[in-house]
Design an enzyme around this catalytic site. Sequence first.
Site, PDB file in Angstrom:
ATOM      1  CD  GLU A  47      -1.024   0.423   3.722  1.00 46.49           C
ATOM      2  OE1 GLU A  47      -1.321   1.624   3.787  1.00 46.49           O
ATOM      3  OE2 GLU A  47      -1.368  -0.429   4.568  1.00 46.49           O
ATOM      4  CE  LYS A  65      -3.090   1.249  10.609  1.00 41.01           C
ATOM      5  NZ  LYS A  65      -3.845   0.497   9.603  1.00 41.01           N
ATOM      6  CB  SER A 113     -11.599   0.079   9.015  1.00 45.10           C
ATOM      7  OG  SER A 113     -10.841   0.031   7.821  1.00 45.10           O
TER       8      SER A 113
END
Length: 308
Positions: A25, A159, A140
């Site tokens: 990414e 995370k 998300s």
Amino acid sequence: MKQYLTFTEEVRHALENNLPVVALETTIISHGMPYPQNIEMAKEVEQIIRDNGAVPATIGIMDGKIKIGLTDSELEEFATNKNVAKVSRRDFAYILASGKIGATTVAATMIAAEMAGIHMFATGGIGGVHREGEITWDVSADLTELAQTNVAVVCAGAKSILDIGRTLEYLETQGVPVVGYRTDEFPSFFARESGFGVDMRIDTPEEVGKMMNTKWDLGLKGGMIIANPVPESDALNHEEIEAVIQKALAEAKENNIAGKQVTPFMLDKVKKLTEGKSLATNIALVKHNAEVAAKIAVAYQKEANQGK
């Protein structure tokens, strides 16, 4: 679709010849780390993938094109340009159509990787259900992408600023397998432990590659998580990092920080509160994920090629 994709020669050659490729990414470069650590990390991670027998494909959006693989000058642009948008599924078409520059999140990278025919992706940590998500509904798009896009994601868990328990519950509901790579416990990004287990433990790249191939051969759409804990020598103490995160979360709430601004704010605040230790850990875990992803990509491609 093909008119939107461009490839570096290295990536094009790999895909045309059924060689192992690992997607990477750009959000981690543009929004996850400061300069120059971001560009140093990006180049080192690409080399780690090459050293382990696969081809790196760092993905970003520029000039109305989805770039599958970036040149050195393009990597530098993502590392230094302050106007790079953060792109998830909802932003994808707008950034592409407008010709703006956009760094791909986990979700957007998965979308682009599947378009290009890449099924392995290495990142730092996935997004998930935010703490107090039952109030804010802040979940998300990475999670819904994992439910529908055929890309396996090697990560150091979710995370640690997130609600890991609810994130895992969401993944279970969506039928996304959570594989512990040489671990029985789901890692929490900066730390090796979280207090939560994984769906299954797998200890070799070959076994993971076989599972990936079997899943998609069966037509079971969606990705899978390959949870790979940060190396012990680089890990932070779980209780200590949790205390830091609680402090940073309180500050984010005081400053009314929400949406896609939460993660970059939190990572920056945690870096300051740990006096830079979290950044060093972040870089170490990304490198480790790249190494494991490359090895699994080699094993998966061997399985896929045998089935053709």
